[in-house]
Design a protein around this motif. Structure first.
Motif, PDB file in Angstrom:
ATOM      1  N   CYS A  40      12.597   9.841  62.040  1.00 23.37           N
ATOM      2  CA  CYS A  40      13.669   9.427  62.953  1.00 23.37           C
ATOM      3  C   CYS A  40      13.026   8.871  64.213  1.00 23.37           C
ATOM      4  CB  CYS A  40      14.555  10.624  63.291  1.00 23.37           C
ATOM      5  SG  CYS A  40      15.676  10.285  64.658  1.00 23.37           S
ATOM      6  N   CYS A  43      14.123  11.705  67.257  1.00 24.99           N
ATOM      7  CA  CYS A  43      13.583  13.072  67.298  1.00 24.99           C
ATOM      8  C   CYS A  43      12.242  13.191  66.576  1.00 24.99           C
ATOM      9  CB  CYS A  43      14.580  14.070  66.707  1.00 24.99           C
ATOM     10  SG  CYS A  43      14.862  13.857  64.932  1.00 24.99           S
ATOM     11  N   CYS A  65      21.383  10.721  62.206  1.00 23.05           N
ATOM     12  CA  CYS A  65      20.188  11.458  61.802  1.00 23.05           C
ATOM     13  C   CYS A  65      20.600  12.887  61.456  1.00 23.05           C
ATOM     14  CB  CYS A  65      19.157  11.457  62.932  1.00 23.05           C
ATOM     15  SG  CYS A  65      17.799  12.608  62.678  1.00 23.05           S
ATOM     16  N   CYS A  68      18.890  15.276  64.494  1.00 21.65           N
ATOM     17  CA  CYS A  68      19.273  15.226  65.910  1.00 21.65           C
ATOM     18  C   CYS A  68      20.631  14.551  66.108  1.00 21.65           C
ATOM     19  CB  CYS A  68      18.201  14.498  66.733  1.00 21.65           C
ATOM     20  SG  CYS A  68      18.120  12.737  66.395  1.00 21.65           S
ATOM     21  N   ILE A  70      21.572  11.579  66.140  1.00 19.88           N
ATOM     22  CA  ILE A  70      21.675  10.281  66.820  1.00 19.88           C
ATOM     23  C   ILE A  70      22.132   9.227  65.799  1.00 19.88           C
ATOM     24  CG2 ILE A  70      19.336   9.374  66.381  1.00 19.88           C
ATOM     25  CD1 ILE A  70      19.355   8.493  69.353  1.00 19.88           C
TER      26      ILE A  70
END
Ligand SMILES: [Zn+2]
Length: 265
Positions: A40, A43, A65, A68, A70
């Motif tokens: 990712c 993260c 993700c 995390c 995102i």
């Protein structure tokens, strides 16, 4: 049975697209395509196989993700769907042949060029130059593989070979060079190199159609972006995506367009 093979090619295209997405992300940054393994960007968590299944992982994780949360860029999904559709369509129209391999390869090349220029305004020499050499080698060793078309009622196999490719390359280079010199900033040097590459790939005479189509696409995109207020009037809009899209359309339907055009007279 045929449907199953088409589905296999769609999946193959989506798997190849995962690699194209890696190229799109890493080539402009001079990063290795293989190390570190996929992670990712936010993260840095290393992605597992279940995170990397084309299309399905994106939809299953709703574009975020796993670690995390995102947002993953939608582009990853579009490239996967587009490449999958391209491979399926190419198998359907070519069957297993050299034409399938070459056209699929060129399709991948222009998808990568299109997205990198769209996102970053860059046309990378390290993609364009080796591709020119590949196009010349294909012109020498595998002529005729992408220029089979119907003329009247008979299948015509244009012998494009190196001569046709060379004339195409010279036309692409000449026309784009002229536009750069006349327009003073409307087009960049990257576009000139790309137009020369397109000429080598498409050959004469279809290179003319590709360049005309690219200007139409470019105009439509510019008007669209202005209307959507995504760009200000003075901002440069990259021309590479329009060139790439026109090239892919020509690779898929160029011979039909040429036949239609010749049929007008
Ligand atoms: Zn993350």
């Amino acid at each position: 049975m045929e449907g199953a093979v088409i589905a296999v090619f769609a999946i193959l295209g989506m798997v190849v697209a995962s690699f194209l997405n890696v190229c799109i992300d890493r080539l402009p940054n001079n990063e290795s395509l293989f190390f570190p393994p996929s992670h990712c960007p936010s993260c840095r968590h290393r992605l597992a196989v279940k995170d990397l299944i084309p299309v399905f992982s994106y939809l299953w994780l709703r574009g975020r993700c796993r670690y995390c949360r995102i947002h993953i860029p939608k582009r990853l999904l579009w490239v996967e769907i587009g490449t999958g559709a391209l491979f399926a369509y190419l198998y359907w129209s070519y069957g297993l042949s050299a034409g399938l391999g070459i056209t699929a390869g060129y399709g991948c090349l222009f998808i990568v060029l299109m997205v990198i220029d769209w996102e970053r305004g860059l046309i990378l020499n390290k993609i364009v130059y080796p591709s020119m050499i590949a196009a010349i080698l294909i012109g020498i060793f595998l002529p005729g593989s992408i220029s089979i078309f119907l003329l009247g009622n008979s299948l015509v196999l244009l012998p494009p070979g190196i001569a046709q490719a060379a004339i195409g390359g010279a036309i692409g280079l000449g026309i784009s060079l002229l536009i750069v010199l006349v327009s003073r900033g409307g087009m960049g040097w990257g576009d000139v190199k790309m137009a020369a590459l397109i000429g080598l790939v498409i050959g004469f005479p279809l290179v003319f159609f590709t360049l005309i189509m690219a200007s139409i696409f470019g105009g439509l995109v510019a008007v669209g972006l202005l209307l959507l207020k995504k760009k200000k009037r003075k901002e440069a809009i990259p021309f590479g995506p329009a060139l790439s899209l026109a090239t892919i359309v020509t690779l898929l339907w160029g011979t039909n367009i040429l036949n239609w055009y010749l049929g007008l007279f």
